[in-house]
Design a protein around this motif. Structure first.
Motif, PDB file in Angstrom:
ATOM      1  N   PRO A   9       0.814  -1.221   0.000  1.00 52.14           N
ATOM      2  CA  PRO A   9       0.000   0.000   0.000  1.00 52.14           C
ATOM      3  C   PRO A   9       0.846   1.268   0.000  1.00 52.14           C
ATOM      4  CG  PRO A   9      -0.147  -1.122   2.125  1.00 52.14           C
ATOM      5  CD  PRO A   9       0.528  -2.052   1.189  1.00 52.14           C
ATOM      6  N   MET A  10       2.044   1.241   0.584  1.00 50.48           N
ATOM      7  CA  MET A  10       2.920   2.407   0.529  1.00 50.48           C
ATOM      8  C   MET A  10       3.310   2.714  -0.913  1.00 50.48           C
ATOM      9  SD  MET A  10       5.446   2.019   3.836  1.00 50.48           S
ATOM     10  CE  MET A  10       6.175   3.648   3.541  1.00 50.48           C
ATOM     11  N   SER A  11       3.613   1.675  -1.673  1.00 54.18           N
ATOM     12  CA  SER A  11       3.990   1.850  -3.072  1.00 54.18           C
ATOM     13  C   SER A  11       2.824   2.390  -3.892  1.00 54.18           C
ATOM     14  CB  SER A  11       4.466   0.518  -3.656  1.00 54.18           C
ATOM     15  OG  SER A  11       4.830   0.655  -5.014  1.00 54.18           O
ATOM     16  N   ASP A  12       1.640   1.852  -3.665  1.00 52.70           N
ATOM     17  CA  ASP A  12       0.478   2.247  -4.458  1.00 52.70           C
ATOM     18  C   ASP A  12       0.099   3.709  -4.245  1.00 52.70           C
ATOM     19  OD1 ASP A  12       0.450  -0.319  -5.349  1.00 52.70           O
ATOM     20  OD2 ASP A  12      -1.378  -0.927  -4.315  1.00 52.70           O
ATOM     21  N   MET A  13       0.527   4.296  -3.139  1.00 57.05           N
ATOM     22  CA  MET A  13       0.174   5.679  -2.844  1.00 57.05           C
ATOM     23  C   MET A  13       1.070   6.692  -3.552  1.00 57.05           C
ATOM     24  SD  MET A  13      -0.557   5.528   1.230  1.00 57.05           S
ATOM     25  CE  MET A  13      -0.488   7.319   1.293  1.00 57.05           C
ATOM     26  N   LEU A  14       2.228   6.264  -4.042  1.00 57.62           N
ATOM     27  CA  LEU A  14       3.227   7.229  -4.498  1.00 57.62           C
ATOM     28  C   LEU A  14       2.842   7.986  -5.761  1.00 57.62           C
ATOM     29  CD1 LEU A  14       6.683   5.576  -3.782  1.00 57.62           C
ATOM     30  CD2 LEU A  14       5.401   7.236  -2.449  1.00 57.62           C
ATOM     31  N   THR A  15       1.953   7.456  -6.557  1.00 55.89           N
ATOM     32  CA  THR A  15       1.561   8.156  -7.781  1.00 55.89           C
ATOM     33  C   THR A  15       0.131   8.699  -7.692  1.00 55.89           C
ATOM     34  OG1 THR A  15       1.015   5.991  -8.748  1.00 55.89           O
ATOM     35  CG2 THR A  15       3.140   6.961  -9.324  1.00 55.89           C
ATOM     36  N   MET A  16      -0.383   8.838  -6.469  1.00 54.00           N
ATOM     37  CA  MET A  16      -1.697   9.456  -6.305  1.00 54.00           C
ATOM     38  C   MET A  16      -1.605  10.943  -6.611  1.00 54.00           C
ATOM     39  SD  MET A  16      -3.139   7.611  -2.844  1.00 54.00           S
ATOM     40  CE  MET A  16      -4.604   8.647  -2.855  1.00 54.00           C
ATOM     41  N   ASP A  17      -2.712  11.495  -7.082  1.00 56.79           N
ATOM     42  CA  ASP A  17      -2.755  12.906  -7.433  1.00 56.79           C
ATOM     43  C   ASP A  17      -3.000  13.736  -6.179  1.00 56.79           C
ATOM     44  OD1 ASP A  17      -2.820  15.254  -8.845  1.00 56.79           O
ATOM     45  OD2 ASP A  17      -4.892  15.022  -9.520  1.00 56.79           O
ATOM     46  N   LYS A  18      -1.981  13.770  -5.316  1.00 55.25           N
ATOM     47  CA  LYS A  18      -2.066  14.490  -4.052  1.00 55.25           C
ATOM     48  C   LYS A  18      -0.807  15.333  -3.880  1.00 55.25           C
ATOM     49  CE  LYS A  18      -5.879  12.340  -2.680  1.00 55.25           C
ATOM     50  NZ  LYS A  18      -7.178  13.039  -2.490  1.00 55.25           N
ATOM     51  N   SER A  19      -0.888  16.308  -2.984  1.00 57.85           N
ATOM     52  CA  SER A  19       0.279  17.137  -2.701  1.00 57.85           C
ATOM     53  C   SER A  19       1.320  16.326  -1.936  1.00 57.85           C
ATOM     54  CB  SER A  19      -0.128  18.358  -1.873  1.00 57.85           C
ATOM     55  OG  SER A  19      -0.519  17.970  -0.565  1.00 57.85           O
ATOM     56  N   GLU A  20       2.564  16.802  -1.941  1.00 56.52           N
ATOM     57  CA  GLU A  20       3.626  16.126  -1.202  1.00 56.52           C
ATOM     58  C   GLU A  20       3.308  16.090   0.287  1.00 56.52           C
ATOM     59  OE1 GLU A  20       7.107  14.840  -2.007  1.00 56.52           O
ATOM     60  OE2 GLU A  20       5.760  14.302  -3.651  1.00 56.52           O
ATOM     61  N   GLU A  21       2.791  17.198   0.806  1.00 57.43           N
ATOM     62  CA  GLU A  21       2.455  17.251   2.233  1.00 57.43           C
ATOM     63  C   GLU A  21       1.392  16.214   2.577  1.00 57.43           C
ATOM     64  OE1 GLU A  21       0.766  20.462   5.572  1.00 57.43           O
ATOM     65  OE2 GLU A  21       0.912  21.021   3.443  1.00 57.43           O
ATOM     66  N   TRP A  22       0.359  16.128   1.723  1.00 64.03           N
ATOM     67  CA  TRP A  22      -0.722  15.148   1.935  1.00 64.03           C
ATOM     68  C   TRP A  22      -0.153  13.737   1.925  1.00 64.03           C
ATOM     69  CZ3 TRP A  22      -3.133  10.832   0.375  1.00 64.03           C
ATOM     70  CH2 TRP A  22      -4.473  10.640   0.704  1.00 64.03           C
ATOM     71  N   MET A  23       0.690  13.456   0.934  1.00 67.87           N
ATOM     72  CA  MET A  23       1.225  12.104   0.775  1.00 67.87           C
ATOM     73  C   MET A  23       2.099  11.704   1.964  1.00 67.87           C
ATOM     74  SD  MET A  23       3.851   9.974  -0.080  1.00 67.87           S
ATOM     75  CE  MET A  23       5.059  11.222  -0.540  1.00 67.87           C
ATOM     76  N   TRP A  24       2.958  12.614   2.422  1.00 66.32           N
ATOM     77  CA  TRP A  24       3.835  12.278   3.543  1.00 66.32           C
ATOM     78  C   TRP A  24       3.025  12.006   4.806  1.00 66.32           C
ATOM     79  CZ3 TRP A  24       8.423  10.444   3.281  1.00 66.32           C
ATOM     80  CH2 TRP A  24       9.296  10.812   2.257  1.00 66.32           C
ATOM     81  N   GLN A  25       1.981  12.781   5.049  1.00 64.09           N
ATOM     82  CA  GLN A  25       1.151  12.538   6.216  1.00 64.09           C
ATOM     83  C   GLN A  25       0.414  11.210   6.097  1.00 64.09           C
ATOM     84  OE1 GLN A  25       1.006  14.410   9.134  1.00 64.09           O
ATOM     85  NE2 GLN A  25       0.014  12.501   9.762  1.00 64.09           N
ATOM     86  N   ALA A  26      -0.065  10.923   4.887  1.00 67.03           N
ATOM     87  CA  ALA A  26      -0.753   9.654   4.666  1.00 67.03           C
ATOM     88  C   ALA A  26       0.192   8.476   4.870  1.00 67.03           C
ATOM     89  CB  ALA A  26      -1.346   9.625   3.256  1.00 67.03           C
ATOM     90  N   GLN A  27       1.415   8.586   4.348  1.00 65.01           N
ATOM     91  CA  GLN A  27       2.391   7.509   4.534  1.00 65.01           C
ATOM     92  C   GLN A  27       2.708   7.313   6.008  1.00 65.01           C
ATOM     93  OE1 GLN A  27       3.246   5.444   2.313  1.00 65.01           O
ATOM     94  NE2 GLN A  27       3.893   6.339   0.369  1.00 65.01           N
ATOM     95  N   ALA A  28       2.863   8.420   6.739  1.00 60.94           N
ATOM     96  CA  ALA A  28       3.144   8.317   8.165  1.00 60.94           C
ATOM     97  C   ALA A  28       2.009   7.611   8.896  1.00 60.94           C
ATOM     98  CB  ALA A  28       3.379   9.713   8.757  1.00 60.94           C
ATOM     99  N   ASN A  29       0.759   7.935   8.534  1.00 59.59           N
ATOM    100  CA  ASN A  29      -0.393   7.290   9.158  1.00 59.59           C
ATOM    101  C   ASN A  29      -0.462   5.808   8.811  1.00 59.59           C
ATOM    102  OD1 ASN A  29      -1.308   9.619  10.425  1.00 59.59           O
ATOM    103  ND2 ASN A  29      -2.577  10.239   8.695  1.00 59.59           N
ATOM    104  N   LEU A  30      -0.176   5.488   7.560  1.00 63.75           N
ATOM    105  CA  LEU A  30      -0.192   4.095   7.116  1.00 63.75           C
ATOM    106  C   LEU A  30       0.829   3.274   7.900  1.00 63.75           C
ATOM    107  CD1 LEU A  30      -1.362   2.080   5.038  1.00 63.75           C
ATOM    108  CD2 LEU A  30       0.411   2.830   3.447  1.00 63.75           C
ATOM    109  N   VAL A  31       2.047   3.795   8.015  1.00 66.15           N
ATOM    110  CA  VAL A  31       3.098   3.097   8.753  1.00 66.15           C
ATOM    111  C   VAL A  31       2.723   2.970  10.228  1.00 66.15           C
ATOM    112  CG1 VAL A  31       5.501   3.230   9.519  1.00 66.15           C
ATOM    113  CG2 VAL A  31       4.905   3.783   7.146  1.00 66.15           C
TER     114      VAL A  31
END
Length: 387
Positions: free
Chosen positions: A292-314
């Motif tokens: 799921p971390m990999s699948d999130m990397l090409t989402m159409d989201k801002s860098e800030e959004w993505m980093w927070q989402a990755q942190a929550n996922l982990v």
């Protein structure tokens, strides 16, 4: 014993909806569904429609007087050994303390009228027979080939849409909770799919050597991603090399494809089910987080959004599973491995004529984007993982 159902009394309003659903099915599909339901012992009328079932099978939602079901006709995974292992995992999982819903295969009836077809299919497939009672083998009326069909009990819910990075916390928890449950399973069946890191064994039509040749001399069919292929020629050997030694990390049964398309949420947005165990196999425990971390990397989201989402996922995953330092160290390479695996999967489907080249080209572009992202952000990602 055959199930005896009371004939459905359909109101005029429901009949109108039903007719629209029935009209969405081809005559051959209606015939197939009726045959399959008869093999499972259903005698009542039914209504149904095609559903989005991914790229590896055909899926139908069926309404009977008993309850609702999902009928899956396996296409590219039309192999008894693969399906037996998938169903074995689902059956064993249902006997654990896993709290979310997962697909429940309906037990089928033995049918002497299918013995000849079954025997012919077995002779051509040479596949494992265990868990035979959870699927049926039917003849495709168009091609004349045999297909494996399963009924699952319908699970309510919808695929989530990631509007907020906070939603990734429960996804991580769900993936971790599933990982903990799968770690308890003991199956006699052997998995068919090799671990992700044994990618040299996974795709005979698209071996690492053939992929590198495509990168060096891109075929006309992949003209849309020629630049990406040429750049990957210099980058992929390092990724292949990084996979060495992965066999030393903790292994267990994994789902291997936890993402938004394979989970359901209830009307309140709570995780309710994990679906599609087709790729379940014996693999690295940490792949359940890396995917799921990999699948999130090409989402159409801002860098800030993505980093927070990755942190929550982990965070969500690690609340459920205590990963080792070596597992955390491997995650950046495994994130890229997931994308590489998808590329080799769809190039193989292109070569066998299952998918158009545009599908593989799109995945090649995504792989290059992920590799570029990792080159820029690996250090920050490692800092996130080590918190």
């Amino acid at each position: 014993m055959m199930k005896e159902f009371v004939q459905i009394i359909i109101t005029e309003e429901f009949e109108s909806v039903s007719n629209k659903q029935q009209n969405s099915l081809l005559p051959t599909e209606k015939q197939l569904i009726s045959e399959v339901l008869a093999l499972y012992g259903f005698r009542s009328e039914w209504q149904g429609k095609r559903s989005n079932g991914g790229m590896n099978n055909s899926t139908f939602v069926l309404h009977t007087s008993d309850e609702d079901y999902v009928m899956r006709q396996y296409e590219t995974h039309n192999d008894q050994a693969k399906i037996a292992f998938e169903h074995g995992v689902l059956t064993a999982l249902s006997n654990t303390d896993f709290e979310l819903h997962s697909p429940t295969p309906v037990i089928s009836l033995s049918s002497s009228s299918r013995e000849d077809a079954d025997q012919e299919f077995k002779e051509s497939n040479h596949s494992n027979e265990e868990n035979r009672q959870t699927y049926q083998i039917v003849r495709d009326h168009i091609t004349g080939t045999f297909k494996i069909v399963t009924l699952f009990r319908y699970l309510k819910g919808v695929n989530p849409v990631w509007d907020s990075p906070d939603q990734l916390l429960p996804l991580g928890r769900a993936a971790g909770h599933l990982s903990t449950a799968l770690a308890k399973l003991k199956l006699e069946l052997e998995p068919v799919y090799p671990p992700y890191y044994r990618i040299d064994e996974a795709y005979p039509l698209c071996t690492p050597e053939r992929l590198l040749r495509m990168c060096a001399s891109p075929p006309e069919t992949l003209e849309a991603c020629t630049d990406e292929l040429r750049q990957l020629q210099d980058e992929l050997p390092g990724l292949f090399k990084a996979l060495r030694g992965m066999e030393q990390l903790p292994h267990q049964i994994v789902h291997g494809d936890v993402n938004a398309s394979n989970v359901l949420v209830d009307p309140e947005g709570n995780m309710s089910a994990i679906l599609d165990f087709e790729f379940a196999t014996w693999d690295l425990r940490v792949m359940e987080l890396a995917v799921p971390m990999s699948d999130m990397l090409t989402m159409d989201k801002s860098e800030e959004w993505m980093w927070q989402a990755q942190a929550n996922l982990v965070q969500g995953f690690r609340e459920e599973v205590e990963l080792t330092a070596d597992e955390l160290e491997a995650i950046p390479q495994l994130i890229l491995l997931r994308s590489l695996d998808v590329v080799m999967h769809f190039i193989s489907r292109m070569l066998e004529g299952t998918d158009k080249p545009e599908v593989a080209a799109g995945q090649i572009v995504k792989l290059k984007q992920r590799m570029d992202w990792m080159q820029r952000n690996e250090e920050q990602l490692r800092q996130l993982l080590m918190k």
